[in-house]
Design an enzyme around this catalytic site. Structure first.
Site, PDB file in Angstrom:
ATOM      1  CB  SER A  80      -0.902   0.007   1.239  1.00  0.00           C
ATOM      2  OG  SER A  80      -1.779   1.102   1.219  1.00  0.00           O
ATOM      3  CD  GLU A  81      -0.906   3.434  -3.562  1.00  0.00           C
ATOM      4  OE1 GLU A  81      -1.629   4.188  -4.235  1.00  0.00           O
ATOM      5  OE2 GLU A  81      -1.333   2.424  -2.968  1.00  0.00           O
ATOM      6  CG  ASN A  82      -1.075   3.763   3.511  1.00  0.00           C
ATOM      7  OD1 ASN A  82      -1.026   2.806   2.742  1.00  0.00           O
ATOM      8  ND2 ASN A  82      -1.739   3.713   4.651  1.00  0.00           N
ATOM      9  CB  SER A 124       5.839   3.630   0.217  1.00  0.00           C
ATOM     10  OG  SER A 124       4.770   2.944  -0.392  1.00  0.00           O
TER      11      SER A 124
END
Length: 216
Positions: free
Chosen positions: A45-47, A87
């Site tokens: 997940s990008e976060n 990320s």
């Protein structure tokens, strides 16, 4: 099973054991519900999560654990957390095997528009541009048409692009379509649809292979 679940279930078959995958907002977030123990994967997940699990059941949420779309999620054993810089270094470094993304429009050459309709509010392009450009493979999961019945698979996108020539596979409630060098190849059809229906709801030309198509 809803049409969204049907799309997600078929999309889950595109995942191979051990892959690192990213799930975009919308239909892609349903894919983990259809992954089995025989298909262990690492969900990014990008976060800043690697090892994300399924969405939380109501009442079990941890407010510190959300995906990039703000949904409450679970974690797999061995999950890792990191800042957004690391990320996106993972994304830009080509470490993602597959990115599953939604779409507003897809062109016959694999151009993707999935972030804004002019005149309507949008939070921004987010990480979609990076995912579309840098993932080793991009699979779009979307309805075949808009709510008003207009085709989403076009000769040329009319909306602002997320990225050009990035999509490899399109999975809708009607069909699975591969974007090949020679054009759009109809790979499978849904049990509830037929070739005539798929052709009628697709603006771009489709290549129909000889013989009976696989059904999902």
């Amino acid at each position: 099973m809803s049409y969204k679940e049907k799309i997600a279930k078929r999309a889950a078959r595109e995942v191979l054991p051990g892959q690192v995958i990213n799930l975009g907002i919308g239909i892609p977030t349903l894919i983990p519900d259809f992954l089995t123990a025989e298909t262990p994967v690492w969900i990014h997940s990008e976060n800043g999560i690697l090892g994300m699990g399924r969405r939380c059941r109501r009442g079990t949420e941890d407010r510190n654990l959300i995906d990039a779309g703000g949904n409450y999620v679970t974690l797999q054993p061995g999950a890792a957390f990191f800042d957004s810089g690391l990320s996106f270094a993972l994304v830009r470094g080509g470490r993602l095997d597959v990115a599953f993304l939604g779409a507003l429009e897809i062109s016959r050459t694999g151009d993707l528009a999935n972030w804004i309709i002019p005149g309507k509010h949008a939070p921004g392009i987010g990480g979609g541009m990076e995912l579309a450009q840098k993932a080793r493979r991009v699979v779009v999961t979307t309805t075949h048409t808009t709510r008003s019945g207009e085709p989403k698979i076009l000769n040329h996108c009319t909306l602002p692009l997320t990225a050009k020539s990035c999509v490899n596979t399109i999975i809708t409630e009607l069909a699975v379509i591969e974007i090949a060098a020679e054009g759009l190849l109809l790979r499978e059809i849904a049990a509830e649809s037929d070739v005539k229906q798929v052709l009628a709801k697709t603006d771009a030309a489709l290549i129909i292979p000889e013989g009976e198509l696989p059904v999902f």
